[in-house]
Scaffold this motif. Structure first.
Motif, PDB file in Angstrom:
ATOM      1  N   ALA A  92      40.817  35.219  16.040  1.00  0.00           N
ATOM      2  CA  ALA A  92      41.290  36.472  15.438  1.00  0.00           C
ATOM      3  C   ALA A  92      41.388  37.610  16.449  1.00  0.00           C
ATOM      4  O   ALA A  92      42.093  38.591  16.198  1.00  0.00           O
ATOM      5  CB  ALA A  92      40.366  36.880  14.289  1.00  0.00           C
ATOM      6  N   VAL A  93      40.703  37.468  17.604  1.00  0.00           N
ATOM      7  CA  VAL A  93      40.642  38.593  18.542  1.00  0.00           C
ATOM      8  C   VAL A  93      41.085  38.247  19.965  1.00  0.00           C
ATOM      9  O   VAL A  93      41.161  39.130  20.815  1.00  0.00           O
ATOM     10  CB  VAL A  93      39.225  39.213  18.571  1.00  0.00           C
ATOM     11  CG1 VAL A  93      38.907  39.889  17.238  1.00  0.00           C
ATOM     12  CG2 VAL A  93      38.167  38.179  18.917  1.00  0.00           C
ATOM     13  N   VAL A  94      41.375  36.972  20.232  1.00  0.00           N
ATOM     14  CA  VAL A  94      41.795  36.546  21.570  1.00  0.00           C
ATOM     15  C   VAL A  94      43.101  35.762  21.448  1.00  0.00           C
ATOM     16  O   VAL A  94      43.199  34.855  20.620  1.00  0.00           O
ATOM     17  CB  VAL A  94      40.717  35.664  22.252  1.00  0.00           C
ATOM     18  CG1 VAL A  94      41.192  35.163  23.611  1.00  0.00           C
ATOM     19  CG2 VAL A  94      39.400  36.426  22.389  1.00  0.00           C
ATOM     20  N   ASP A  95      44.070  36.094  22.255  1.00  0.00           N
ATOM     21  CA  ASP A  95      45.335  35.355  22.309  1.00  0.00           C
ATOM     22  C   ASP A  95      45.084  34.086  23.125  1.00  0.00           C
ATOM     23  O   ASP A  95      45.192  34.091  24.350  1.00  0.00           O
ATOM     24  CB  ASP A  95      46.420  36.227  22.937  1.00  0.00           C
ATOM     25  CG  ASP A  95      47.789  35.562  22.972  1.00  0.00           C
ATOM     26  OD1 ASP A  95      47.883  34.325  22.796  1.00  0.00           O
ATOM     27  OD2 ASP A  95      48.776  36.296  23.206  1.00  0.00           O
ATOM     28  N   MET A  96      44.719  33.014  22.451  1.00  0.00           N
ATOM     29  CA  MET A  96      44.331  31.778  23.133  1.00  0.00           C
ATOM     30  C   MET A  96      45.476  31.140  23.921  1.00  0.00           C
ATOM     31  O   MET A  96      45.255  30.679  25.040  1.00  0.00           O
ATOM     32  CB  MET A  96      43.729  30.780  22.149  1.00  0.00           C
ATOM     33  CG  MET A  96      42.364  31.179  21.652  1.00  0.00           C
ATOM     34  SD  MET A  96      41.143  31.295  22.980  1.00  0.00           S
ATOM     35  CE  MET A  96      39.767  31.961  22.045  1.00  0.00           C
ATOM     36  N   PRO A  97      46.712  31.087  23.405  1.00  0.00           N
ATOM     37  CA  PRO A  97      47.785  30.530  24.232  1.00  0.00           C
ATOM     38  C   PRO A  97      47.969  31.309  25.542  1.00  0.00           C
ATOM     39  O   PRO A  97      48.162  30.713  26.608  1.00  0.00           O
ATOM     40  CB  PRO A  97      49.023  30.623  23.342  1.00  0.00           C
ATOM     41  CG  PRO A  97      48.476  30.576  21.950  1.00  0.00           C
ATOM     42  CD  PRO A  97      47.186  31.349  22.031  1.00  0.00           C
ATOM     43  N   ALA A  98      47.878  32.628  25.472  1.00  0.00           N
ATOM     44  CA  ALA A  98      48.004  33.438  26.684  1.00  0.00           C
ATOM     45  C   ALA A  98      46.834  33.171  27.630  1.00  0.00           C
ATOM     46  O   ALA A  98      47.026  33.053  28.846  1.00  0.00           O
ATOM     47  CB  ALA A  98      48.082  34.916  26.335  1.00  0.00           C
ATOM     48  N   LEU A  99      45.627  33.070  27.079  1.00  0.00           N
ATOM     49  CA  LEU A  99      44.462  32.783  27.914  1.00  0.00           C
ATOM     50  C   LEU A  99      44.618  31.438  28.614  1.00  0.00           C
ATOM     51  O   LEU A  99      44.337  31.312  29.805  1.00  0.00           O
ATOM     52  CB  LEU A  99      43.177  32.808  27.083  1.00  0.00           C
ATOM     53  CG  LEU A  99      41.903  32.428  27.835  1.00  0.00           C
ATOM     54  CD1 LEU A  99      41.643  33.356  29.012  1.00  0.00           C
ATOM     55  CD2 LEU A  99      40.711  32.411  26.877  1.00  0.00           C
ATOM     56  N   CYS A 100      45.090  30.418  27.893  1.00  0.00           N
ATOM     57  CA  CYS A 100      45.298  29.100  28.510  1.00  0.00           C
ATOM     58  C   CYS A 100      46.270  29.191  29.689  1.00  0.00           C
ATOM     59  O   CYS A 100      46.031  28.622  30.752  1.00  0.00           O
ATOM     60  CB  CYS A 100      45.808  28.099  27.480  1.00  0.00           C
ATOM     61  SG  CYS A 100      44.566  27.606  26.266  1.00  0.00           S
ATOM     62  N   ARG A 101      47.363  29.898  29.501  1.00  0.00           N
ATOM     63  CA  ARG A 101      48.347  30.041  30.574  1.00  0.00           C
ATOM     64  C   ARG A 101      47.744  30.781  31.767  1.00  0.00           C
ATOM     65  O   ARG A 101      47.944  30.407  32.925  1.00  0.00           O
ATOM     66  CB  ARG A 101      49.577  30.794  30.046  1.00  0.00           C
ATOM     67  CG  ARG A 101      50.683  31.015  31.048  1.00  0.00           C
ATOM     68  CD  ARG A 101      51.443  29.727  31.375  1.00  0.00           C
ATOM     69  NE  ARG A 101      50.935  29.125  32.603  1.00  0.00           N
ATOM     70  CZ  ARG A 101      51.012  27.823  32.900  1.00  0.00           C
ATOM     71  NH1 ARG A 101      51.562  26.967  32.065  1.00  0.00           N
ATOM     72  NH2 ARG A 101      50.547  27.353  34.031  1.00  0.00           N
ATOM     73  N   GLU A 102      46.979  31.839  31.483  1.00  0.00           N
ATOM     74  CA  GLU A 102      46.355  32.614  32.557  1.00  0.00           C
ATOM     75  C   GLU A 102      45.321  31.783  33.315  1.00  0.00           C
ATOM     76  O   GLU A 102      45.215  31.884  34.546  1.00  0.00           O
ATOM     77  CB  GLU A 102      45.717  33.883  31.975  1.00  0.00           C
ATOM     78  CG  GLU A 102      46.756  34.857  31.452  1.00  0.00           C
ATOM     79  CD  GLU A 102      46.241  35.839  30.415  1.00  0.00           C
ATOM     80  OE1 GLU A 102      47.063  36.651  29.944  1.00  0.00           O
ATOM     81  OE2 GLU A 102      45.037  35.796  30.060  1.00  0.00           O
ATOM     82  N   LEU A 103      44.579  30.958  32.605  1.00  0.00           N
ATOM     83  CA  LEU A 103      43.599  30.085  33.261  1.00  0.00           C
ATOM     84  C   LEU A 103      44.294  29.054  34.144  1.00  0.00           C
ATOM     85  O   LEU A 103      43.872  28.807  35.278  1.00  0.00           O
ATOM     86  CB  LEU A 103      42.712  29.406  32.216  1.00  0.00           C
ATOM     87  CG  LEU A 103      41.742  30.326  31.475  1.00  0.00           C
ATOM     88  CD1 LEU A 103      41.145  29.614  30.262  1.00  0.00           C
ATOM     89  CD2 LEU A 103      40.648  30.835  32.400  1.00  0.00           C
ATOM     90  N   ALA A 104      45.374  28.451  33.634  1.00  0.00           N
ATOM     91  CA  ALA A 104      46.128  27.478  34.442  1.00  0.00           C
ATOM     92  C   ALA A 104      46.711  28.155  35.675  1.00  0.00           C
ATOM     93  O   ALA A 104      46.642  27.613  36.790  1.00  0.00           O
ATOM     94  CB  ALA A 104      47.230  26.829  33.607  1.00  0.00           C
ATOM     95  N   ASP A 105      47.288  29.329  35.496  1.00  0.00           N
ATOM     96  CA  ASP A 105      47.857  30.060  36.635  1.00  0.00           C
ATOM     97  C   ASP A 105      46.788  30.386  37.668  1.00  0.00           C
ATOM     98  O   ASP A 105      47.025  30.288  38.879  1.00  0.00           O
ATOM     99  CB  ASP A 105      48.556  31.338  36.165  1.00  0.00           C
ATOM    100  CG  ASP A 105      49.836  31.066  35.386  1.00  0.00           C
ATOM    101  OD1 ASP A 105      50.354  29.927  35.437  1.00  0.00           O
ATOM    102  OD2 ASP A 105      50.309  32.002  34.714  1.00  0.00           O
ATOM    103  N   ALA A 106      45.593  30.757  37.201  1.00  0.00           N
ATOM    104  CA  ALA A 106      44.493  31.046  38.118  1.00  0.00           C
ATOM    105  C   ALA A 106      44.098  29.795  38.901  1.00  0.00           C
ATOM    106  O   ALA A 106      43.849  29.859  40.114  1.00  0.00           O
ATOM    107  CB  ALA A 106      43.296  31.599  37.351  1.00  0.00           C
ATOM    108  N   MET A 107      44.056  28.652  38.222  1.00  0.00           N
ATOM    109  CA  MET A 107      43.720  27.404  38.906  1.00  0.00           C
ATOM    110  C   MET A 107      44.737  27.093  40.003  1.00  0.00           C
ATOM    111  O   MET A 107      44.380  26.613  41.075  1.00  0.00           O
ATOM    112  CB  MET A 107      43.636  26.256  37.906  1.00  0.00           C
ATOM    113  CG  MET A 107      42.450  26.344  36.967  1.00  0.00           C
ATOM    114  SD  MET A 107      42.525  25.142  35.611  1.00  0.00           S
ATOM    115  CE  MET A 107      42.478  23.594  36.515  1.00  0.00           C
ATOM    116  N   LEU A 108      45.993  27.382  39.723  1.00  0.00           N
ATOM    117  CA  LEU A 108      47.045  27.068  40.694  1.00  0.00           C
ATOM    118  C   LEU A 108      47.003  27.961  41.929  1.00  0.00           C
ATOM    119  O   LEU A 108      47.619  27.639  42.942  1.00  0.00           O
ATOM    120  CB  LEU A 108      48.419  27.150  40.023  1.00  0.00           C
ATOM    121  CG  LEU A 108      48.659  26.088  38.946  1.00  0.00           C
ATOM    122  CD1 LEU A 108      49.965  26.350  38.217  1.00  0.00           C
ATOM    123  CD2 LEU A 108      48.622  24.687  39.537  1.00  0.00           C
ATOM    124  N   THR A 109      46.262  29.055  41.873  1.00  0.00           N
ATOM    125  CA  THR A 109      46.145  29.943  43.040  1.00  0.00           C
ATOM    126  C   THR A 109      45.033  29.514  43.989  1.00  0.00           C
ATOM    127  O   THR A 109      44.963  30.005  45.114  1.00  0.00           O
ATOM    128  CB  THR A 109      45.867  31.400  42.624  1.00  0.00           C
ATOM    129  OG1 THR A 109      44.562  31.495  42.042  1.00  0.00           O
ATOM    130  CG2 THR A 109      46.921  31.923  41.659  1.00  0.00           C
TER     131      THR A 109
END
Length: 152
Positions: A14-31
């Motif tokens: 209800a308070v966290v955009d989980m799809p956006a968080l998943c994408r941000e976590l994947a992008d962070a891993m790729l760096t």
């Protein structure tokens, strides 16, 4: 084999955009880069999966947070009830240095905090990031993803 699995209390939906968080976590891993500057996690093999726990109990169920009130907890508003929790488990293949493993954990933690810290200003949430390196007994892969990212 870099898999990041997020297990979290379903009240965070209800308070966290989980799809956006998943994408941000994947992008962070790729760096993440190793000591020679090489990308640690292959683009085609990087996966972030998030699973809400519809049934959960965290701590005392929110009683201490409600009793403390907004002024005492430092939160902008009082926590509305049951606490939230997120466990991020990053599993890496063997062969990376301790420093590279720490860089990966730091990258995941930073990405998670960028998304969660604003929510944590108004809710009591626990966050854990754990990095494990596998000693696989069996490790087979079959994928049509990797060819998309191979350089010719």
């Amino acid at each position: 084999m870099p898999h990041l699995v997020a297990l979290y209390t379903a009240n965070l939906d209800a308070v966290v955009d989980m799809p956006a968080l998943c994408r941000e976590l994947a992008d962070a891993m790729l760096t993440v880069r190793d000591e020679e500057g090489r990308q640690v996690f292959p683009t085609g093999g990087t996966r972030v999966l998030a699973y809400p726990a519809p049934h959960f109990a965290v701590g005392d169920g929110g009683a201490a947070g409600r009793a403390a009130g907004a002024g005492k907890t430092g939160l902008a508003t009082g926590d509305p009830g049951e606490y939230g929790f997120m466990y991020l488990h990053l599993r890496m293949g063997r062969g990376r240095s301790d420093a590279t493993q720490k860089r990966a954990g730091d990258a995941v933690l930073a990405a998670a905090r960028a998304r969660l810290d604003p929510v944590m200003a108004t809710r009591h949430i626990g966050l854990t990031v754990q990095v494990d390196v596998g000693a696989e007994v069996f490790d087979a892969k079959h994928s049509t993803l990797h060819p998309l990212f191979q350089k010719t």
